[in-house]
Design an enzyme around this catalytic site. Sequence first.
Site, PDB file in Angstrom:
ATOM      1  N   SER A   1       6.358   0.271   8.089  1.00 53.83           N
ATOM      2  CA  SER A   1       7.026  -0.362   9.238  1.00 53.83           C
ATOM      3  C   SER A   1       8.410   0.222   9.489  1.00 53.83           C
ATOM      4  CB  SER A   1       7.123  -1.872   9.013  1.00 53.83           C
ATOM      5  OG  SER A   1       5.834  -2.439   9.023  1.00 53.83           O
TER       6      SER A   1
ATOM      7  N   HIS B   1      14.701  -6.393   0.119  1.00 58.33           N
ATOM      8  CA  HIS B   1      14.012  -5.299   0.823  1.00 58.33           C
ATOM      9  C   HIS B   1      13.389  -5.779   2.134  1.00 58.33           C
ATOM     10  CE1 HIS B   1      11.838  -1.493   1.151  1.00 58.33           C
ATOM     11  NE2 HIS B   1      10.735  -2.186   1.397  1.00 58.33           N
TER      12      HIS B   1
ATOM     13  N   GLU C   1       9.244   3.214   9.460  1.00 60.28           N
ATOM     14  CA  GLU C   1       9.093   4.461  10.216  1.00 60.28           C
ATOM     15  C   GLU C   1       8.625   4.247  11.650  1.00 60.28           C
ATOM     16  OE1 GLU C   1       9.208   5.081   5.991  1.00 60.28           O
ATOM     17  OE2 GLU C   1       7.712   3.946   7.113  1.00 60.28           O
TER      18      GLU C   1
ATOM     19  N   ILE D   1       5.747  -8.216   4.388  1.00 58.96           N
ATOM     20  CA  ILE D   1       5.564  -9.500   3.713  1.00 58.96           C
ATOM     21  C   ILE D   1       6.691  -9.684   2.701  1.00 58.96           C
ATOM     22  CG2 ILE D   1       4.027 -10.871   2.255  1.00 58.96           C
ATOM     23  CD1 ILE D   1       1.688  -9.443   3.688  1.00 58.96           C
TER      24      ILE D   1
ATOM     25  N   PHE E   1       6.125  -5.343  20.797  1.00 59.90           N
ATOM     26  CA  PHE E   1       6.611  -5.666  19.454  1.00 59.90           C
ATOM     27  C   PHE E   1       5.538  -6.413  18.681  1.00 59.90           C
ATOM     28  CE2 PHE E   1       9.081  -8.112  16.341  1.00 59.90           C
ATOM     29  CZ  PHE E   1       9.835  -7.098  15.786  1.00 59.90           C
TER      30      PHE E   1
ATOM     31  N   ARG F   1      -2.295 -14.196  11.781  1.00 55.40           N
ATOM     32  CA  ARG F   1      -1.756 -13.622  13.024  1.00 55.40           C
ATOM     33  C   ARG F   1      -2.417 -12.296  13.399  1.00 55.40           C
ATOM     34  NH1 ARG F   1       1.454 -16.860  10.599  1.00 55.40           N
ATOM     35  NH2 ARG F   1       3.075 -18.036  11.637  1.00 55.40           N
TER      36      ARG F   1
ATOM     37  N   VAL G   1       3.386  -4.778   9.511  1.00 51.83           N
ATOM     38  CA  VAL G   1       3.505  -6.053   8.802  1.00 51.83           C
ATOM     39  C   VAL G   1       4.394  -5.843   7.585  1.00 51.83           C
ATOM     40  CG1 VAL G   1       1.343  -5.707   7.511  1.00 51.83           C
ATOM     41  CG2 VAL G   1       2.258  -7.999   7.778  1.00 51.83           C
TER      42      VAL G   1
ATOM     43  N   TRP H   1       0.476   0.135   5.818  1.00 53.29           N
ATOM     44  CA  TRP H   1       0.452  -0.902   4.782  1.00 53.29           C
ATOM     45  C   TRP H   1      -0.422  -2.073   5.210  1.00 53.29           C
ATOM     46  CZ3 TRP H   1       3.302  -1.523   0.124  1.00 53.29           C
ATOM     47  CH2 TRP H   1       4.082  -0.421  -0.223  1.00 53.29           C
TER      48      TRP H   1
ATOM     49  N   GLY I   1      10.374 -10.661  -3.557  1.00 49.36           N
ATOM     50  CA  GLY I   1      11.445 -11.298  -4.304  1.00 49.36           C
ATOM     51  C   GLY I   1      12.783 -10.596  -4.218  1.00 49.36           C
TER      52      GLY I   1
END
Length: 162
Positions: A61, A91, A63, A85, A116, A130, A83, A29, A88
Amino acid sequence: MSGHGSPTIDLSSHADGPALRIAIVASSWHEQVMDGLIAGALRACAEAGIAEPLLVRAPGSFELPVIADRLARTHDAVVALGVVIRGGTPHFEYVCAAATDGLSRVTLDHGTPIGFGLLTCDDDEQALDRAGLDGSREDKGHEAASAAIATSRVLSGLPTGD
């Protein structure tokens, strides 16, 4: 401020030591962010004298832990990059918690360092800042790989207790 007070890890100081088997597992992703994280991790490996780390892509992520678990059995360290993000719905919290808890479990179950590199951000801008891209303030892919490599070197110098 994130990154404030972070250590400087000299990866080149042991670059002529025993070759480490390093694997990088990276989510699919958010391609631009992931490209930056992967480039940073690969650069850290090169600085440490690791010419060919294994790169494995995960669907997302969530998995990362199951793939890291398999890789931890045959590698000296694994770097997990992803990552998530915030959106709303809850999740975000579920995926972040599951990935974090799973990666913690892998490192303790196998005694294999897991770098990590899971970004948990409120928006795209934070993730890009980042990702280690041109204009980013931080390079979390490099940091995660550096930490995993340095931890593997520390562990190799400790008694095993067997």
